[in-house]
Design an enzyme around this catalytic site. Structure first.
Site, mmCIF file in Angstrom:
data_model
loop_
_atom_site.group_PDB
_atom_site.id
_atom_site.type_symbol
_atom_site.label_atom_id
_atom_site.label_comp_id
_atom_site.label_asym_id
_atom_site.label_seq_id
_atom_site.Cartn_x
_atom_site.Cartn_y
_atom_site.Cartn_z
ATOM 1 N N THR A 12 94.079 40.137 86.309
ATOM 2 C CA THR A 12 93.467 40.992 86.546
ATOM 3 C C THR A 12 93.956 42.305 86.254
ATOM 4 O O THR A 12 93.979 43.492 87.263
ATOM 5 C CB THR A 12 93.945 41.093 88.207
ATOM 6 O OG1 THR A 12 94.197 41.468 88.814
ATOM 7 C CG2 THR A 12 92.362 39.924 88.766
ATOM 8 N N ASN A 41 89.373 55.962 94.566
ATOM 9 C CA ASN A 41 88.606 55.209 94.315
ATOM 10 C C ASN A 41 87.078 55.340 95.187
ATOM 11 O O ASN A 41 85.838 54.198 95.149
ATOM 12 C CB ASN A 41 88.932 53.534 94.794
ATOM 13 C CG ASN A 41 89.942 53.079 94.028
ATOM 14 O OD1 ASN A 41 89.057 51.815 93.115
ATOM 15 N ND2 ASN A 41 91.173 52.580 94.028
#
Length: 403
Positions: free
Chosen positions: A186, A398
Site C-alpha cells: 500500500t 482526509n
C-alpha cells in the site's frame, strides 16, 4: 556495506527524471516520474491484495510476465482506478513511452497514485513524455518528488555492497503517507540495483523481504488499491549472476533489507498528519507468527496511536491491542516499556502495572521517534512493526482530500 548518495540513480546504468505534466492542480508540483535502465533488467514486483486494483497494476503485471523491464513511469494526482478506460490509458502510456525510448512497451512498468475514481486524461501525460525522456539524468530527487501525494518529505536511499568481490549498488524511492496498511503493498516503492541476479531469485528476494518490512507498516489501517513495490536489477556491476541461494544471495538480501527497512521508517514517520514515528518491537514470542501479529496489532491500534500523540504512557492500551490481536500469548507474562532518545521507562511487568515516573515517561514520549518494546517471555521469536501517531491533522487531510 555503506550508505551512499544517488538514490535510484546510484546503480550503474540507471537515470531518472520528474516533471510537472499538469495532472495535478498545483502548477509547481512535479506529477510525472521516469526511471530508466540503459539495458534490459531483471524485474520483480509485489502488488496490493485489495480486490479493487488500479488499472496500472493490471497492465504492469501483464508486462512483467516476461520477467524483464527497461523503464518505470509513474504519475501522481490521479490513481487511474475504477475508471472505465483505465486499462486503455495505462497501456497507451506504456506505448507512448516505449516509442519515445525505442524499447518494447512490454518492458514498461506503469504506476499511478492519487484520487480514486476520477477520470484520467492521457493528454498531459502524452504531452510531457518527450520532456520526461529529455530530462533523464542523475535526478533521483526529481523522480521522488513526482510520485508524492500527501507526502511531506521525499523518500530516497542508496547504498553500496559487495557480491563476489564486485561492488554493487542499490537505491530506492518511495511514496506513502496515507492509506497505508499493507498486505502488499500500500505504497509505491521503486528500487534499482546493478547487481546481476536472475528474475526468479530477484522475485524470491523481494517476496521474502516484504513479509518483514512493508507488510509490517501501518499508518491508518486502509489497504490501498494501487500500490506496489518493484525492483529492477540490470547486472551492470559485473558480478557472477545470482541464480541460487548461497553467500551471494545472502549479501543481496541484506542490502535489499537495509533499503526496505529505511524506506519503511520513512513512510511510517511521514504518515498523514503524523508528528511521531512509532516502532513496536516484540521479542520473547513462541514463534514468528505470534510476534508479527502482536507487533502489527499494537501499531494499528487507534488508541495507542492517539496516546502516543498525547505523549501519554497509557500502557493499558498496548495490552488491550495485544489481547484482541488473535495472537496466542500468555497475558500474565507480558512486559512493556517505552523508549526514545531520552531513555527508557518500564511501565508493565507480568501483565500488570508497575510504579514509574509519569514525568520521565512524558519526556521520553515527547520525542519524534518512539519505540514500544514488548517482551512476551514465552520463546525466542521476534518481529518489528512501524507506524505513526494519530493526530487532528490526519482527519483534516482526509476530510478534504479531493479538494
Amino acid at each position: 556495506m555503506k550508505m551512499i548518495d544517488g538514490g535510484i540513480c546510484a546503480a550503474k546504468g540507471f537515470t531518472a527524471s520528474g516533471v510537472h505534466a499538469g495532472i495535478r492542480k498545483n502548477r509547481t508540483k512535479k506529477d510525472l516520474s521516469l526511471i530508466y535502465s540503459e539495458v534490459s533488467a531483471s524485474a520483480a514486483a509485489v502488488y496490493t491484495t485489495n480486490l479493487v486494483k488500479g488499472a496500472p497494476l493490471l497492465v504492469t503485471k501483464e508486462n512483467l510476465a516476461g520477467g524483464k523491464a527497461r523503464a518505470i513511469i509513474c504519475n501522481s494526482g490521479n490513481a487511474n482506478t475504477c475508471n472505465a478506460n483505465g486499462v486503455e490509458i495505462a497501456r497507451e502510456t506504456c506505448a507512448l513511452l516505449a516509442k519515445e525510448l525505442n524499447v518494447s512497451e512490454k518492458e514498461i512498468v506503469v504506476a499511478s497514485t492519487g484520487v480514486i475514481g476520477q477520470p484520467l486524461d492521457i493528454t498531459p501525460i502524452k504531452n510531457a513524455i518527450p520532456e520526461l525522456v529529455k530530462e533523464l539524468g542523475n535526478h533521483s530527487d526529481a523522480a521522488a518528488e513526482g510520485i508524492m501525494t500527501t507526502d511531506t518529505v521525499k523518500k530516497e536511499v542508496a547504498l553500496s555492497f559487495t557480491v563476489g568481490g564486485k561492488e554493487c549498488k542499490i537505491g530506492g524511492i518511495a511514496k506513502g503517507s496515507g492509506m497505508i496498511h499493507p498486505n502488499m503493498a500500500t505504497m509505491l516503492v521503486f528500487i534499482t540495483t546493478d547487481c546481476n541476479i536472475s528474475t526468479a531469485m530477484l522475485q524470491k528476494a523481494l517476496s521474502t523481504d516484504i513479509e518483514n518490512t512493508f507488510n509490517m507498516v501501518s499508518v491508518d489501517g486502509d489497504t490501498s488499491t494501487n500500490d506496489m513495490v518493484t525492483v529492477l536489477a540490470n547486472g551492470l556491476a559485473g558480478n557472477a549472476e545470482i541464480t541460487e541461494e548461497g553467500e551471494d544471495f545472502a549479501a543481496f538480501m541484506q542490502a535489499l533489507n537495509t533499503v526496505t527497512v529505511y524506506l519503511c521508517k520513512k513512510i511510517a514517520g511521514d504518515g498523514e498528519g503524523a508528528s511521531k514515528m512509532l516502532e513496536c518491537e516484540v521479542f520473547g514470542a513462541r514463534d514468528e507468527k505470534t510476534a508479527k501479529i502482536t507487533a502489527k496489532s499494537v501499531i494499528c491500534s487507534s488508541l495507542v496511536k492517539a496516546a502516543m500523540f498525547g505523549s501519554d504512557a497509557n500502557w493499558g492500551r498496548v495490552l488491550c491491542a495485544i489481547g484482541y490481536s488473535g495472537a496466542d500469548v500468555d497475558v500474565k507474562k507480558i512486559d512493556v516499556s517505552f523508549r526514545s532518545n531520552k531513555g527508557e521507562v518500564p511501565v508493565c511487568r507480568n501483565g500488570a502495572g508497575i510504579d514509574f515516573s509519569e514525568e520521565i515517561a512524558k519526556e521520553i514520549l515527547l520525542e519524534n521517534e518512539i519505540i514500544i518494546s514488548v517482551n512476551l517471555n514465552s520463546g525466542n521469536a521476534k518481529s518489528v512493526a512501524w507506524g505513526c501517531d494519530l493526530t487532528y491533522e490526519y482527519v483534516k487531510i482526509n476530510g478534504d482530500y479531493r479538494t
